[in-house]
Structure formats: structure tokens, C-alpha cells
Design an enzyme around this catalytic site. Structure first.
Site, PDB file in Angstrom:
ATOM      1  N   SER A   1       0.828  -1.203   0.000  1.00  0.00           N
ATOM      2  CA  SER A   1       0.000   0.000   0.000  1.00  0.00           C
ATOM      3  C   SER A   1       0.873   1.269   0.000  1.00  0.00           C
ATOM      4  CB  SER A   1      -0.947  -0.074   1.203  1.00  0.00           C
ATOM      5  OG  SER A   1      -1.959   0.868   1.094  1.00  0.00           O
TER       6      SER A   1
ATOM      7  N   ASP B   1     -10.243  -3.797  -5.338  1.00  0.00           N
ATOM      8  CA  ASP B   1      -9.539  -2.902  -4.414  1.00  0.00           C
ATOM      9  C   ASP B   1     -10.082  -1.478  -4.584  1.00  0.00           C
ATOM     10  OD1 ASP B   1      -7.715  -1.306  -3.046  1.00  0.00           O
ATOM     11  OD2 ASP B   1      -6.024  -2.607  -3.540  1.00  0.00           O
TER      12      ASP B   1
ATOM     13  N   HIS C   1      -8.364  -4.533  -0.844  1.00  0.00           N
ATOM     14  CA  HIS C   1      -7.056  -3.933  -0.593  1.00  0.00           C
ATOM     15  C   HIS C   1      -6.164  -4.807   0.293  1.00  0.00           C
ATOM     16  CE1 HIS C   1      -4.352  -0.566  -0.806  1.00  0.00           C
ATOM     17  NE2 HIS C   1      -4.276  -0.463   0.507  1.00  0.00           N
TER      18      HIS C   1
HETATM   19  C1  MLT Z   1      -1.459   6.010  -0.114  1.00  0.00           C
HETATM   20  O1  MLT Z   1      -1.859   6.998   0.465  1.00  0.00           O
HETATM   21  O2  MLT Z   1      -0.258   5.760  -0.290  1.00  0.00           O
HETATM   22  C2  MLT Z   1      -2.502   5.058  -0.595  1.00  0.00           C
HETATM   23  O3  MLT Z   1      -3.730   5.655  -0.558  1.00  0.00           O
HETATM   24  C3  MLT Z   1      -2.512   3.789   0.153  1.00  0.00           C
HETATM   25  C4  MLT Z   1      -2.585   3.977   1.631  1.00  0.00           C
HETATM   26  O4  MLT Z   1      -3.541   4.533   2.155  1.00  0.00           O
HETATM   27  O5  MLT Z   1      -1.685   3.546   2.317  1.00  0.00           O
END
Ligand code: MLT
Length: 202
Positions: free
Chosen positions: A102, A152, A183
């Protein structure tokens, strides 16, 4: 940067750079790394940004909307830290393989978007396109695994497909695997990442 380093038992293996998701820390992905390769060095880093107390690797303005100035600054900071850590712990700077989930996958992708020598390979679990409208460096045959979820809500299928296209156009050797989940990081995805890793590094 706050981190953990574990020396591996097999010096022929790369060093695994672990980059957690939002709200994680340097402990979060240790189990995942051991699952992928329990003999490799592990360098696990905590993101330097806090969002309501949750560690991240760079600021965002809203969900999925990145603060590009901070992204560039934090990417450079991490790049510099990798150099320092390689000297401190005596591992090969040229053989770092990132495993990111992520937000951690997004900063790993950002390393690839900004530097041709940051990573020797990357496992990106549920990444997004870190930045658009820039020319990528030559990523000559750098192997990249993308794990994506067909449902996702954060990282849409389009994001994964665009990332694959951009990295491939820059010369990276991208393998994308799709899973009928959201996700979350699931066991079948970890197994697919491990199979990919073994085909290159085992
Ligand atoms: C980010 O902000 O990098 C993406 O939305 C994934 C997350 O929330 O970690």
C-alpha cells in the site's frame, strides 16, 4: 530513519527492504519477509510522516491524492538512507529488493520513478501510480512484481494497469498478478510473490 536490520544467513541473497502500509511500522512486514525468504538480510524502515498518529512514507492531501512535493522529498530521504544503511551494515547497496504494501508500495514505486539505481527489484502489494507526467529513468530489466485486487477500492484496476505500463515502458520486467479480493494482502498473493521471487533469486 527508524528501522530494524537483521543479518541474513545467505550472502548470495539480496537485502529485503520492507516498507509498511499506512498505520504500520518497521515490525509489520517482518513475518511477510520471512515467508518470502528467511535467509536474506532484512532492512525494515518506518515512514517518517505521521497522519493522525499513523506512520506513512509521505504526506497525502486526501485518500489517493498525494502531496507531490513531500513525495519527492521523502523519496530522496529514503534513497539517502539506503546508502547510509548499506555502509553501516555492510550489505551490497546494488542488491536491494523492496517489499512494500500500500503506502509502502507507493514509495517503493516512487524510488523506481525517480532513480535508476535505487532498487534491484521490487514486490509491490497494492501499489498506485506515485506520480504522473514525468519521464522515468531507464529501469533496464529491473524485475517488478505487482499484486493487485480486482475489487480494491483504494488502488483501482486502472492504477495497477497504468503502473505496469509505465514501468514496462521504462524497461522494467513487470509481472502482475490479480486476486479477487480488495485492498488486503492475502495468502494466495504472498504465495504468488514468493514464487516470483524464487524464480529470480532462489
Ligand atoms: C497512499 O496513500 O499511499 C494510498 O492511498 C494507500 C494507503 O492509504 O496507504
Amino acid at each position: 530513519m527508524q528501522h530494524i536490520f537483521y543479518k541474513g544467513t545467505d550472502e548470495t541473497k539480496p537485502t529485503l527492504l520492507l516498507l509498511h502500509g499506512t498505520g504500520g511500522n518497521e515490525e509489520s512486514l517482518i513475518g511477510l519477509a520471512k515467508e518470502i525468504d528467511e535467509t536474506a538480510n532484512i532492512l525494515s524502515v518506518r515512514g517518517n510522516v505521521l497522519e493522525h498518529g499513523m506512520p506513512r512514507f509521505f504526506r497525502r492531501l486526501a485518500e489517493g491524492v498525494f502531496d507531490i512535493e513531500d513525495l519527492i522529498f521523502r523519496t530522496k530521504e529514503l534513497y539517502g538512507f539506503l546508502q547510509e544503511a548499506a555502509q553501516q551494515y555492510g550489505f551490497d547497496r546494488q542488491r536491494i529488493v523492496a517489499i512494500g504494501y500500500s503506502n509502502g508500495a507507493n514509495i517503493a514505486a516512487s524510488l523506481l520513478f525517480h532513480y535508476d539505481d535505487a532498487l534491484a527489484g521490487a514486490i509491490l502489494h497494492h501499489p498506485m501510480v506515485p506520480r504522473r507526467g514525468i519521464e522515468l529513468p531507464q529501469l533496464s530489466s529491473i524485475p517488478v512484481f505487482i499484486g493487485a485486487g480486482t475489487n480494491d477500492p483504494m488502488c483501482t484496476a486502472q492504477e495497477s494497469e497504468d503502473l505496469e505500463t509505465l514501468l514496462t515502458s521504462a524497461g522494467a520486467k513487470v509481472t502482475t498478478k490479480w486476486f479477487d479480493f480488495g485492498h488486503q494482502l492475502t495468502i494466495p498473493e504472498v504465495h504468488a510473490a514468493k514464487e516470483w521471487y524464487n524464480s529470480i533469486y532462489a
